[in-house]
Design a protein around this motif. Structure first.
Motif, PDB file in Angstrom:
ATOM      1  N   TYR A  80      43.506  32.936  56.022  1.00 33.49           N
ATOM      2  CA  TYR A  80      43.930  33.408  54.734  1.00 33.49           C
ATOM      3  C   TYR A  80      44.774  34.578  54.677  1.00 33.49           C
ATOM      4  O   TYR A  80      44.854  35.320  55.679  1.00 33.49           O
ATOM      5  CB  TYR A  80      42.559  33.661  53.705  1.00 33.49           C
ATOM      6  CG  TYR A  80      41.707  34.744  54.363  1.00 33.49           C
ATOM      7  CD1 TYR A  80      40.752  34.488  55.203  1.00 33.49           C
ATOM      8  CD2 TYR A  80      41.980  36.158  53.826  1.00 33.49           C
ATOM      9  CE1 TYR A  80      39.989  35.615  55.853  1.00 33.49           C
ATOM     10  CE2 TYR A  80      41.246  37.040  54.262  1.00 33.49           C
ATOM     11  CZ  TYR A  80      40.441  36.820  55.127  1.00 33.49           C
ATOM     12  OH  TYR A  80      39.650  38.047  55.806  1.00 33.49           O
ATOM     13  N   ARG A  81      45.271  34.905  53.531  1.00 33.06           N
ATOM     14  CA  ARG A  81      46.216  36.304  53.269  1.00 33.06           C
ATOM     15  C   ARG A  81      45.798  36.823  51.958  1.00 33.06           C
ATOM     16  O   ARG A  81      45.736  36.098  50.841  1.00 33.06           O
ATOM     17  CB  ARG A  81      47.551  35.777  53.213  1.00 33.06           C
ATOM     18  CG  ARG A  81      48.439  36.723  53.465  1.00 33.06           C
ATOM     19  CD  ARG A  81      50.077  36.267  53.831  1.00 33.06           C
ATOM     20  NE  ARG A  81      50.348  35.727  52.783  1.00 33.06           N
ATOM     21  CZ  ARG A  81      51.348  36.162  51.936  1.00 33.06           C
ATOM     22  NH1 ARG A  81      51.768  37.400  51.804  1.00 33.06           N
ATOM     23  NH2 ARG A  81      51.917  35.429  50.745  1.00 33.06           N
ATOM     24  N   ILE A  82      45.222  37.885  52.077  1.00 35.85           N
ATOM     25  CA  ILE A  82      45.014  38.714  50.734  1.00 35.85           C
ATOM     26  C   ILE A  82      46.117  39.156  50.212  1.00 35.85           C
ATOM     27  O   ILE A  82      47.186  39.912  50.782  1.00 35.85           O
ATOM     28  CB  ILE A  82      44.027  39.910  50.960  1.00 35.85           C
ATOM     29  CG1 ILE A  82      42.662  39.172  51.113  1.00 35.85           C
ATOM     30  CG2 ILE A  82      43.982  40.648  49.700  1.00 35.85           C
ATOM     31  CD1 ILE A  82      41.424  40.215  51.432  1.00 35.85           C
ATOM     32  N   VAL A  83      46.669  38.641  48.812  1.00 33.33           N
ATOM     33  CA  VAL A  83      47.717  39.187  48.198  1.00 33.33           C
ATOM     34  C   VAL A  83      48.016  40.209  47.239  1.00 33.33           C
ATOM     35  O   VAL A  83      49.013  40.777  46.954  1.00 33.33           O
ATOM     36  CB  VAL A  83      48.760  37.939  47.655  1.00 33.33           C
ATOM     37  CG1 VAL A  83      48.977  37.056  48.988  1.00 33.33           C
ATOM     38  CG2 VAL A  83      48.006  37.135  46.844  1.00 33.33           C
ATOM     39  N   GLU A  84      46.748  40.392  46.713  1.00 32.43           N
ATOM     40  CA  GLU A  84      46.440  41.414  45.457  1.00 32.43           C
ATOM     41  C   GLU A  84      45.277  41.996  45.726  1.00 32.43           C
ATOM     42  O   GLU A  84      44.119  41.216  46.232  1.00 32.43           O
ATOM     43  CB  GLU A  84      46.657  40.744  44.353  1.00 32.43           C
ATOM     44  CG  GLU A  84      47.430  41.538  43.228  1.00 32.43           C
ATOM     45  CD  GLU A  84      47.782  40.773  41.980  1.00 32.43           C
ATOM     46  OE1 GLU A  84      47.986  39.538  42.183  1.00 32.43           O
ATOM     47  OE2 GLU A  84      47.959  41.333  40.943  1.00 32.43           O
ATOM     48  N   HIS A  85      44.845  43.079  45.274  1.00 33.60           N
ATOM     49  CA  HIS A  85      43.481  43.654  45.182  1.00 33.60           C
ATOM     50  C   HIS A  85      43.362  44.597  44.046  1.00 33.60           C
ATOM     51  O   HIS A  85      44.336  45.631  43.812  1.00 33.60           O
ATOM     52  CB  HIS A  85      43.311  44.313  46.637  1.00 33.60           C
ATOM     53  CG  HIS A  85      41.971  45.384  46.748  1.00 33.60           C
ATOM     54  ND1 HIS A  85      41.727  46.518  47.545  1.00 33.60           N
ATOM     55  CD2 HIS A  85      40.852  45.093  45.773  1.00 33.60           C
ATOM     56  CE1 HIS A  85      40.562  46.811  47.087  1.00 33.60           C
ATOM     57  NE2 HIS A  85      40.002  46.274  46.118  1.00 33.60           N
ATOM     58  N   PHE A  86      42.353  44.378  42.993  1.00 28.02           N
ATOM     59  CA  PHE A  86      42.626  45.270  41.922  1.00 28.02           C
ATOM     60  C   PHE A  86      40.979  45.565  41.546  1.00 28.02           C
ATOM     61  O   PHE A  86      40.028  44.832  41.998  1.00 28.02           O
ATOM     62  CB  PHE A  86      43.221  44.403  40.643  1.00 28.02           C
ATOM     63  CG  PHE A  86      42.793  42.881  40.767  1.00 28.02           C
ATOM     64  CD1 PHE A  86      43.563  41.943  41.489  1.00 28.02           C
ATOM     65  CD2 PHE A  86      41.749  42.669  39.894  1.00 28.02           C
ATOM     66  CE1 PHE A  86      43.153  40.606  41.167  1.00 28.02           C
ATOM     67  CE2 PHE A  86      41.288  41.267  39.984  1.00 28.02           C
ATOM     68  CZ  PHE A  86      42.051  40.247  40.489  1.00 28.02           C
ATOM     69  N   ALA A  87      40.962  46.433  40.455  1.00 28.82           N
ATOM     70  CA  ALA A  87      39.709  46.968  39.747  1.00 28.82           C
ATOM     71  C   ALA A  87      39.743  47.221  38.323  1.00 28.82           C
ATOM     72  O   ALA A  87      40.913  47.260  38.014  1.00 28.82           O
ATOM     73  CB  ALA A  87      39.200  48.375  40.632  1.00 28.82           C
ATOM     74  N   SER A  88      38.472  47.107  37.864  1.00 30.84           N
ATOM     75  CA  SER A  88      38.565  47.133  36.426  1.00 30.84           C
ATOM     76  C   SER A  88      37.223  47.645  36.057  1.00 30.84           C
ATOM     77  O   SER A  88      36.464  47.619  36.779  1.00 30.84           O
ATOM     78  CB  SER A  88      38.827  45.916  35.708  1.00 30.84           C
ATOM     79  OG  SER A  88      38.920  46.314  34.299  1.00 30.84           O
ATOM     80  N   ILE A  89      37.051  48.184  34.833  1.00 30.12           N
ATOM     81  CA  ILE A  89      35.734  48.616  34.249  1.00 30.12           C
ATOM     82  C   ILE A  89      35.427  47.461  33.398  1.00 30.12           C
ATOM     83  O   ILE A  89      35.932  47.587  32.330  1.00 30.12           O
ATOM     84  CB  ILE A  89      35.878  50.153  33.747  1.00 30.12           C
ATOM     85  CG1 ILE A  89      36.642  50.913  34.549  1.00 30.12           C
ATOM     86  CG2 ILE A  89      34.306  50.551  33.615  1.00 30.12           C
ATOM     87  CD1 ILE A  89      35.838  51.379  36.051  1.00 30.12           C
ATOM     88  N   ARG A  90      34.110  47.295  33.511  1.00 27.04           N
ATOM     89  CA  ARG A  90      33.264  46.348  32.387  1.00 27.04           C
ATOM     90  C   ARG A  90      32.737  47.186  31.547  1.00 27.04           C
ATOM     91  O   ARG A  90      32.043  47.901  31.782  1.00 27.04           O
ATOM     92  CB  ARG A  90      32.327  45.313  33.183  1.00 27.04           C
ATOM     93  CG  ARG A  90      32.816  44.579  34.449  1.00 27.04           C
ATOM     94  CD  ARG A  90      31.673  43.984  34.793  1.00 27.04           C
ATOM     95  NE  ARG A  90      32.018  42.929  35.911  1.00 27.04           N
ATOM     96  CZ  ARG A  90      32.004  43.361  37.283  1.00 27.04           C
ATOM     97  NH1 ARG A  90      31.675  44.439  37.642  1.00 27.04           N
ATOM     98  NH2 ARG A  90      32.185  42.453  38.299  1.00 27.04           N
ATOM     99  N   PRO A  91      32.988  46.709  30.281  1.00 27.36           N
ATOM    100  CA  PRO A  91      32.404  47.311  29.003  1.00 27.36           C
ATOM    101  C   PRO A  91      30.802  47.073  29.012  1.00 27.36           C
ATOM    102  O   PRO A  91      30.546  46.074  28.038  1.00 27.36           O
ATOM    103  CB  PRO A  91      33.257  47.143  27.944  1.00 27.36           C
ATOM    104  CG  PRO A  91      34.000  45.939  28.341  1.00 27.36           C
ATOM    105  CD  PRO A  91      33.967  45.618  29.736  1.00 27.36           C
TER     106      PRO A  91
END
Ligand SMILES: Cc1cc2nc3c(=O)[nH]c(=O)nc-3n(C[C@H](O)[C@H](O)[C@H](O)COP(=O)(O)OP(=O)(O)OC[C@H]3O[C@@H](n4cnc5c(N)ncnc54)[C@H](O)[C@@H]3O)c2cc1C
Length: 355
Positions: free
Chosen positions: A279-290
């Motif tokens: 596999y190849r990781i193409v994106e990595h992101f984070a967010s805050i859940r309310p």
């Protein structure tokens, strides 16, 4: 040129989108301000409506009601927008220990709803390494959030019902008879701004418990096209076009909303011991859940400022809670029906009216 609408909505995540949909259905007009953000909670989410939660495999709050409501609501939007909003699927839940398998079988015996054991446990050996077998959770819904939000946005933007800009709270005028923001007059303003509400004077004293989540997008070689979701601590969720969403983390302690090296390392370690394909990781992101302290949403109107409302606190369950409670707000405005007391922000009347 000034404009008059029934409801001014702040935010077009899942909450704002469904609120606009149900207001329109009730014959009410709206205008949305939404600041463009690539990873709002809704845009970071995988879109699973999973009826079963935790190691004890308990049914989530109100799940039967929420799932049947979601089926109708996403179906309506699907017809209206001509876009596939939701797929019914299953979760292949790999057991990491023998105890997990026993717990699954016990729960199945006590209450078979949403759970089943496969006839042939070798089905996924080509793709995964696993020792203790797996159970199946079904039905599970997979919401195609990006397609839904993008298509809805394009449609209302074309009609002049949305402005892509940050609402400046300092310019909002709230009077008992009317709401005014720039050149817009409205009967109500409703905050669907996710973690934005943590700094809005009207609602910042609500017991929010914001929670950071991270995920990656990966391309896995020779992966099938089916809509099945795989789980082993992390979820592998099909996003279409050969891309898989893999996540996520739940962190109450964090210093910023950026992706971390620690999550990436942990994800790579899990994948290495679990999937056989490259596999190849193409994106990595984070967010805050309310999220909220007592894990119930914040729905309804401020006890003192009756024309200032909120649809928020959707936590980890935005896909199922947003349609159901957006409909309750729209019906409350149109027909005066009541908001579920477990979700109504009036349960915090004392906190909200404290000087
Ligand atoms: C990694 C991760 C995975 C998740 N997976 C799932 C899942 O599988 N299933 C599920 O049900 N839930 C999931 N969730 C939770 C779900 O994403 C949230 O419950 C839901 O998206 C919250 O939606 P919302 O509309 O309330 O907030 P948001 O999606 O955050 O939307 C708020 C919007 O308001 C806008 N805004 C904020 N302030 C302003 C302002 N001042 N002016 C104008 N606009 C403003 C923001 O830009 C944003 O567009 C996940 C969350 C994360 C982080």
């Amino acid at each position: 040129m000034s404009m008059r609408v029934d409801v001014l909505i702040i935010g077009q995540g899942l909450a704002g989108t469904f609120l606009a949909h149900f207001l329109r259905k009730s014959g009410l007009s709206f205008f949305i301000f939404d600041e463009p953000r690539s990873f709002s909670a809704s845009r970071a989410a995988s879109g699973i409506i999973n009826p079963i939660t935790g190691r004890r495999l308990v049914k989530t709050w109100m799940i039967e009601e929420l799932m049947s409501f979601a089926q109708v609501a996403y179906g309506e939007l699907q017809l209206e927008l001509s876009v596939n909003c939701m797929t019914s699927t299953q979760i292949i839940d790999f057991f990491t220990t023998a105890q997990m398998r026993i717990a699954f079988l016990r729960r199945l015996e006590d209450d078979p709803s949403f759970l089943r054991i496969p006839e042939d446990e070798n089905c996924w050996r080509e793709r995964f390494q696993y020792q203790f077998g797996y159970g199946i959770i079904e039905p599970v819904f997979l919401v195609h959030i990006s397609d839904l939000l993008n298509t809805f946005r394009r449609e209302i933007e074309k009609k002049g019902h949305l402005a892509e800009e940050t609402m400046d709270f300092g310019r909002l005028e709230v009077r008992p008879e009317t709401i005014r923001y720039k050149d817009i007059n409205a009967s109500y303003v409703i905050f669907c701004d996710g973690i934005g509400s943590l700094s809005i004077p009207y609602f910042k004293s609500l017991p929010f418990a914001p929670n950071k989540g991270e995920a990656v997008i990966a391309e896995i070689r020779d992966w099938g096209n089916e809509s099945v979701i795989f789980k082993r601590g992390l979820y592998i969720v099909p996003m279409g076009e050969g891309r898989q969403w893999i996540g996520s983390s739940y962190s109450w302690e964090y210093s910023d909303d950026r992706p971390t090296e620690a999550f990436l390392k942990n994800t790579e370690a899990v994948l290495k011991s679990w999937i056989k394909n490259n596999y190849r990781i193409v994106e990595h992101f984070a967010s805050i859940r309310p999220a909220t302290v007592e894990r119930r949403p914040f729905v309804g109107f401020h006890p003192q400022f009756r024309n200032v409302g909120i649809l928020n606190g959707l936590g980890t369950k935005g896909c199922s809670l947003a349609p159901y409670f957006a409909a309750q707000i729209a019906s409350h405005i149109a027909k005066g029906t009541r908001i579920d007391p477990e979700a109504d922000v009036n349960r915090f009347a004392r906190v909200l009216t404290r000087k």
